[in-house]
Motif scaffolding. Structure first.
Motif, PDB file in Angstrom:
ATOM      1  N   GLN A 101      37.985  -7.003  20.881  1.00  0.00           N
ATOM      2  CA  GLN A 101      39.424  -6.979  21.120  1.00  0.00           C
ATOM      3  C   GLN A 101      39.876  -5.607  21.593  1.00  0.00           C
ATOM      4  OE1 GLN A 101      43.425  -7.328  18.375  1.00  0.00           O
ATOM      5  NE2 GLN A 101      41.820  -8.857  18.035  1.00  0.00           N
ATOM      6  N   HIS A 151      46.222 -14.977  20.029  1.00  0.00           N
ATOM      7  CA  HIS A 151      47.339 -14.154  20.499  1.00  0.00           C
ATOM      8  C   HIS A 151      48.620 -14.536  19.762  1.00  0.00           C
ATOM      9  CE1 HIS A 151      45.436 -11.886  23.682  1.00  0.00           C
ATOM     10  NE2 HIS A 151      44.925 -12.989  24.220  1.00  0.00           N
ATOM     11  N   ASP A 170      51.335  -9.304  23.113  1.00  0.00           N
ATOM     12  CA  ASP A 170      51.096  -8.774  21.762  1.00  0.00           C
ATOM     13  C   ASP A 170      50.313  -7.464  21.802  1.00  0.00           C
ATOM     14  OD1 ASP A 170      48.469  -9.493  22.280  1.00  0.00           O
ATOM     15  OD2 ASP A 170      48.407 -11.124  20.818  1.00  0.00           O
ATOM     16  N   LYS A 171      50.158  -6.933  23.040  1.00  0.00           N
ATOM     17  CA  LYS A 171      49.505  -5.643  23.282  1.00  0.00           C
ATOM     18  C   LYS A 171      48.009  -5.669  23.004  1.00  0.00           C
ATOM     19  CE  LYS A 171      53.743  -3.047  22.198  1.00  0.00           C
ATOM     20  NZ  LYS A 171      54.338  -1.915  21.454  1.00  0.00           N
ATOM     21  N   THR A 172      47.393  -6.839  23.157  1.00  0.00           N
ATOM     22  CA  THR A 172      45.941  -6.945  22.989  1.00  0.00           C
ATOM     23  C   THR A 172      45.312  -7.673  24.166  1.00  0.00           C
ATOM     24  OG1 THR A 172      45.876  -9.104  21.856  1.00  0.00           O
ATOM     25  CG2 THR A 172      46.243  -7.144  20.486  1.00  0.00           C
ATOM     26  N   THR A 173      44.030  -7.384  24.370  1.00  0.00           N
ATOM     27  CA  THR A 173      43.168  -8.229  25.192  1.00  0.00           C
ATOM     28  C   THR A 173      42.127  -8.822  24.258  1.00  0.00           C
ATOM     29  OG1 THR A 173      41.640  -6.404  25.735  1.00  0.00           O
ATOM     30  CG2 THR A 173      43.491  -6.792  27.233  1.00  0.00           C
ATOM     31  N   ARG A 174      41.775 -10.050  24.522  1.00  0.00           N
ATOM     32  CA  ARG A 174      40.777 -10.718  23.681  1.00  0.00           C
ATOM     33  C   ARG A 174      39.717 -11.339  24.575  1.00  0.00           C
ATOM     34  NH1 ARG A 174      43.299 -11.892  18.327  1.00  0.00           N
ATOM     35  NH2 ARG A 174      45.397 -10.972  18.437  1.00  0.00           N
ATOM     36  N   ILE A 202      43.029  -2.936  22.217  1.00  0.00           N
ATOM     37  CA  ILE A 202      44.374  -2.608  21.763  1.00  0.00           C
ATOM     38  C   ILE A 202      45.031  -1.709  22.806  1.00  0.00           C
ATOM     39  CG2 ILE A 202      45.786  -1.661  19.920  1.00  0.00           C
ATOM     40  CD1 ILE A 202      44.141  -4.089  19.080  1.00  0.00           C
ATOM     41  N   CYS A 203      46.204  -2.096  23.274  1.00  0.00           N
ATOM     42  CA  CYS A 203      46.902  -1.346  24.311  1.00  0.00           C
ATOM     43  C   CYS A 203      48.206  -0.772  23.776  1.00  0.00           C
ATOM     44  CB  CYS A 203      47.179  -2.251  25.510  1.00  0.00           C
ATOM     45  SG  CYS A 203      45.687  -2.988  26.228  1.00  0.00           S
TER      46      CYS A 203
END
Length: 343
Positions: free
Chosen positions: A64, A24, A46-50, A66-67
């Motif tokens: 991953q 992140h 950072d507008k992501t889920t991992r 992306i939002c």
């Protein structure tokens, strides 16, 4: 419950990280284990889920998310079927539900501002979401139907935490300012009890709340004094009256930012802006250990409580640290629970 007198200096220990997860690029706001305890999902500004493979100690490729906006909350249902992310921006909410087996993603539309917290019911049927728009909502995970709108709560901030009772009949809602707690009945769609009032203090308190003692009590970090006080004390409340039960968990000197309760209800973990993690025996209130961790933010326990995961957020560092929960701590917490059940 009796208060256990403990010298904090005697509990100071070293918590060694056995694994560090990096990737992140901004503040990590939320984490959730999968039921198998071998995987984890995290959400960030950072507008992501991992997603992470905890056996390999690395990010799962191709998983991953992306939002559109910042991610504030992630959750995995207890049956592992649903993976939920919540976030957004000041002018819209973003709530996505992914069916883990098929990868199909559904978007639940309703919140007008960013979503700050979510919870999935124990039977994996319902989703609760809390937002900057001042409301908490309950959704049917299968159909996406909206079942309840709770609030708005005075329009002074956003909802900081939501939690279903284990029978899914009630929803606990805490404001982000940590000064107001309310219980709603899901079936009647009514607020049944409330404690505190919005004080308008700017320190945000996203530490979760938990139902305990077969839904008879609720644990929450709350400030009940004045707007000049942070929510640095963890209280237990009678779920029917929201009156204090027993002795508070006192020891943190600054805002509590993270709270976790083991599935067996024996061990309580807390993190705060005083740069400490504290482990408590829930039944006896005894402080079992205190660890100095700089820039600690969120923390969670693994499903079997054998791991403790916490986030570190600084200007340049954003990481998740995985540690083994000290076995002696687990044993002491379990012993306190067993002793209580024998009384």
């Amino acid at each position: 419950m009796a208060s256990a007198s403990t010298n904090v200096d005697d509990t100071k220990s070293i918590l060694t990280s056995s694994m560090t997860l990096r990737g992140h690029r901004c503040n990590i706001q939320s984490m959730s284990y999968f039921p198998d305890g071998q995987r984890m999902i995290s959400g960030s500004w950072d507008k992501t889920t991992r997603r992470w493979d905890l056996k390999a100690g690395k990010e799962i490729k191709g998983a991953q998310g992306i939002c559109e906006g910042k991610v504030y909350a992630v959750a995995v249902s207890m049956d592992g079927r649903w993976v939920v992310t919540g976030g957004g921006d000041y002018d819209h909410g973003e709530l996505k539900v992914c069916e883990a087996e098929t990868g199909i993603i559904k978007t639940f539309v309703g919140h007008s501002k960013k979503i700050s917290c979510i919870d999935i019911s124990a039977d994996s049927m319902l989703l609760a979401s809390g937002s900057r728009d001042g409301t908490a909502r309950i959704w049917n995970l299968e159909t996406g139907d909206l079942k309840l709108i709770a609030g708005p709560f005075g329009g002074v901030g956003w909802v900081g935490a939501v939690r279903f009772s284990t029978d899914s009949k009630k929803l606990a809602v805490k404001l982000d300012t940590g000064d107001c707690l309310e219980v709603w009945e899901v079936q009647s769609q009514k607020s049944v009890v409330r404690i505190g009032r919005p004080l308008g203090y700017s320190s945000v308190a996203f530490a979760p709340v938990f139902w305990t003692n077969k839904n008879k009590t609720i644990i929450a970090a709350l400030t009940l004094a004045s707007k000049d006080d942070d929510a640095k004390t963890v209280h237990e409340f009678d779920a029917l009256t929201l009156k204090n039960v027993g002795t508070p968990f006192e020891g943190h000197t600054k805002l509590v930012t993270g709270l976790a309760l083991s599935l067996d209800g024996a061990l309580l973990a807390s993190a705060a802006r005083d740069d400490t993690i504290k482990l408590w025996a829930y039944e006896s209130r005894q402080l079992l250990a205190s660890f100095d961790i700089q820039n600690i933010h969120r923390l969670i326990l693994s499903p079997d409580s054998c791991q403790l995961a916490y986030t570190i957020n600084t200007k340049d560092v954003h990481k998740i640290c995985i540690c083994a929960t000290p076995p002696d701590i687990l044993a002491q917490a379990s012993a306190a629970t067993c002793k209580r059940s024998e009384l």
